[in-house]
Design a protein around this motif. Structure first.
Motif, PDB file in Angstrom:
ATOM      1  N   GLU A  15       0.840  -1.197   0.000  1.00 38.69           N
ATOM      2  CA  GLU A  15       0.000   0.000   0.000  1.00 38.69           C
ATOM      3  C   GLU A  15       0.868   1.237   0.000  1.00 38.69           C
ATOM      4  O   GLU A  15       1.903   1.285   0.674  1.00 38.69           O
TER       5      GLU A  15
ATOM      6  N   TYR B  27      -3.398   0.236  -3.739  1.00 40.38           N
ATOM      7  CA  TYR B  27      -2.762  -1.057  -3.493  1.00 40.38           C
ATOM      8  C   TYR B  27      -2.149  -1.541  -4.801  1.00 40.38           C
ATOM      9  O   TYR B  27      -2.800  -1.551  -5.844  1.00 40.38           O
TER      10      TYR B  27
ATOM     11  N   THR C 196      -6.115  -1.911  -6.546  1.00 36.52           N
ATOM     12  CA  THR C 196      -6.855  -1.249  -5.461  1.00 36.52           C
ATOM     13  C   THR C 196      -8.301  -1.737  -5.409  1.00 36.52           C
ATOM     14  O   THR C 196      -8.832  -2.030  -4.323  1.00 36.52           O
TER      15      THR C 196
END
Length: 683
Positions: free
Chosen positions: A92, A103, A129
């Motif tokens: 992250e 992410y 993400t």
């Protein structure tokens, strides 16, 4: 190190792709050759600051990006050594737009030269993400679902399919099974008895296979009460659980204990039955009207007697069941009570009701009381009534004077005379109409018969005098004469049908001995009887009251039909059978015109060609034929005349038959005066 392409050629080629970085495999520097647009936009890399530098120098100040740590270099060494791609763990980092975190996942892929040595390493950065957030949301949703299941007021279990392994069960389900949480992870077969498994397993498998939920009630439980009649009772649901690919992976079981509701419903039903018994036995008339349209929810025998109706009106709106209430105040009063919630009371109120098909006015003391639900809203109205007509009439009789009686008598006499005059006038109009119709039918038949007779006469002259000259025209002439003969016959039949239809009953007081009438008809049909060899047998037939000419036409049509529609090579056999039957013994589809209690049933049976009973609705209609005129001559009016004659005499006619097995025509004539019609005549 030599490669297939020079770096000057290779680097512009690789820049066209979305690789984050291209590293030269020159350990330990790992020189950065390419920084893609994607890397600048997604990761914030600066191409000018990185290209040409070693990996360590370029990412010495990147604590979040895994490229700057030792584990990345260890992975890089492994990719070069094994010549196999490697994927780094998801990490992250803050978004380059400053709107939160993203992410990422890095993938290292080797590029080998012609010597099968790794020359370059492509570093790809994938933004995952959405997948991570979706997974987190799913995990949170699952956690919340599991919390809801644990705290749910119903018994819930989740079976992982296809082995029916218990994946989840809340405390209520465990208590229902009388088990502990240790059974979670066990197959259902290890949890329930074999009998219960036989009940549950087919349902669960069917839900898993079809994907269709199952709903059931009163499902058996492993917990048995001391009193089996007191329950337990359950509502049960088995529902499929699908994954993100819409594939059923599990089956969710929800069991709701409805024992208290069922017992309460049973108690309520018993209470309603007791109340219904009290209402039915009450000497007061009681009814309940539900909803604004005043649907009759309940009415005891006393109320039905006042209405002059049967229990079939229950379930109908009051205005539909008692249409005579329109124009009277009661429907408006009921609507006001429903709207205001205020009861209404009336004493000696007149009400006009249709009882035994007559409008009858009586007086009643009654109450309209609103019934309210738990919220205080009116949902129905209770009607309690007492017939006080006798007491009201007695008081009126005492109060009225003899003058009033004479006045009422005079008014009644005037109304009777007026009505009688109106009826006499209507009868006169009807008589004239029938006379005009008969005269028209006679004139029409005479005017039509005259040209037909001319056709037949001139046809005979042509045949007698010019037969040889006509040659093949003789056949056409004979066809013309046959057609004229059929037309003449049809006109005579139509005239007979018209006369019967407009009969004024002038000769209905004749006493007609049917036995003698049949003998006379046999004499009229003697030629046809002898030619066909017909055998006619008859029971002793009664003497009936009616029109002899019409009855003659009835039986002559039936006997001539029986002779005409005979089977080839079979001697016609006709039998007349007579019996007396009550109105209750008539066939279900027989509705005689007369309301007499007893009828003569006279069957005319033959052994002819018969007919299919699917044509029963056609054979008594005018001009309806089951055979062509080439097969059997006739106009198609004979049976229509038979039905009209029987109806004129207050009776009915029915037929039954099978092809090739003959036919039976059953005639029902009233034992007494046929001129006494029923109140309602049904066709």
């Amino acid at each position: 190190m030599k490669s297939l392409f020079s770096e000057q050629t290779l680097i512009p080629f690789l820049e066209q792709f979305d690789f984050s970085l291209v590293l030269r495999a020159d350990s330990p520097q790992y020189t950065i050759l390419v920084v893609s647009d994607q890397a600048e936009q997604l990761l914030g890399y600066q191409r000018a600051q990185l290209v040409g530098k070693s990996l360590t120098d370029g990412f010495s100040n990147a604590p979040i990006d895994p490229i700057g740590n030792a584990s990345f270099q260890q992975t890089l060494v492994a990719v070069i050594r094994d010549r196999q791609p490697r994927t780094l763990p998801t990490y992250e980092q803050p978004s380059s737009t400053g709107t939160g975190s993203i992410y990422l996942k890095k993938v290292l892929k080797p590029i080998v030269d012609t010597h099968q040595q790794v020359a370059y390493v492509l570093v790809t950065t994938v933004d995952i993400t959405q997948q991570v957030l979706a997974q987190q949301a799913a995990e949170q949703s699952e956690q919340r679902l599991r919390a809801v299941i644990r705290q749910a007021p119903v018994a819930i279990a989740l079976y992982r399919m296809p082995d029916m392994v218990l994946e989840l069960a809340n405390e209520r389900m465990l208590a229902l099974w009388n088990k502990s949480a240790a059974i979670i992870g066990s197959p259902l077969a290890d949890i329930v008895t074999s009998d219960e498994l036989q009940d549950i397993q087919p349902i669960v498998k069917a839900v898993f296979t079809s994907g269709i939920p199952y709903y059931g009630t009163h499902f058996p439980s492993t917990v048995q009460p001391d009193d089996p009649g007191a329950g337990p009772f359950f509502d049960l649901v088995y529902s499929p659980v699908r994954d993100c690919h819409n594939t059923t992976t599990s089956v969710l079981s929800i069991i709701t204990d409805i024992t208290q509701q069922v017992l309460a419903s049973q108690a309520l039903k018993a209470s309603e039955q007791r109340l219904q018994g009290l209402i039915d036995e009450s000497p007061m008339a009681i009814a309940v009207y539900k909803g604004r349209d005043m649907t009759i929810e309940l009415a005891n025998e006393a109320m039905l007697f006042i209405w002059g109706k049967s229990a079939s009106v229950i379930g109908q709106p009051l205005a539909t069941a008692l249409p005579e209430l329109q124009g009277q105040p009661f429907l408006k009063q009921l609507d006001d009570v429903y709207t205001t919630g205020i009861a209404y009371h009336a004493r000696e109120a007149p009400a006009t009701l249709q009882v035994d098909e007559k409008l009858v006015t009586s007086h009643f003391n009654f109450t309209y009381k609103p019934l309210v639900d738990a919220t205080g809203e009116v949902y129905a109205i209770l009607n309690v009534a007492i017939d006080v007509e006798e007491s009201v009439m007695n008081r009126w009789h005492l109060q009225e004077s003899e003058d009033r009686y004479r006045q009422l008598a005079a008014q009644l006499e005037e109304r009777v005379q007026q009505r009688t005059q109106e009826l006499d006038a209507m009868n006169e109009v009807l008589r004239r109409s029938n006379e005009n119709l008969e005269q028209f039918a006679y004139i029409a038949s005479h005017d039509l018969q005259e040209p037909l007779r001319k056709i037949q006469q001139f046809g005979d002259l042509l045949l007698n005098q010019y037969q040889e000259q006509l040659g093949t025209g003789v056949d056409y002439l004979q066809r013309m004469q046959l057609a004229a003969w059929r037309m003449s016959t049809l006109i005579r039949e139509l005239l007979s049908f018209s006369r019967i239809s407009t009969s004024n009953h002038q000769h209905w007081d004749q006493q007609v001995a049917l036995g003698a009438l049949i003998a006379s008809i046999e004499d009229d049909l003697s030629v046809a009887i002898q030619e066909s060899g017909t055998v006619i047998e008859s029971d002793t037939l009664p003497t009936v009251q009616g029109d002899e000419l019409q009855l003659r036409q009835l039986f002559q049509n039936l006997l001539s039909n029986a002779i005409k529609f005979r089977r080839p090579g079979v001697v016609p056999h006709i039998r007349l059978v007579c019996a007396i039957v009550s109105a209750e013994q008539l066939p279900g589809n027989t509705v005689p015109v007369s309301r007499e209690g007893q009828f003569y049933c006279i069957d005319v049976r033959d052994n002819g060609i018969g007919f299919d009973e699917k044509y029963l609705d056609r054979i008594f209609q005018a001009f309806q034929r089951l055979h062509t005129k080439q097969q059997y001559q006739g106009t198609g009016i004979g049976l229509a005349i038979c039905e009209k004659v029987v109806a004129n005499h207050g009776g009915a006619i029915r037929a039954s038959s099978q092809p090739g097995q003959g036919a039976t025509f059953s005639i029902y004539l009233p034992v007494n005066d046929p001129r006494q019609p029923a109140t309602v005549r049904l066709h």
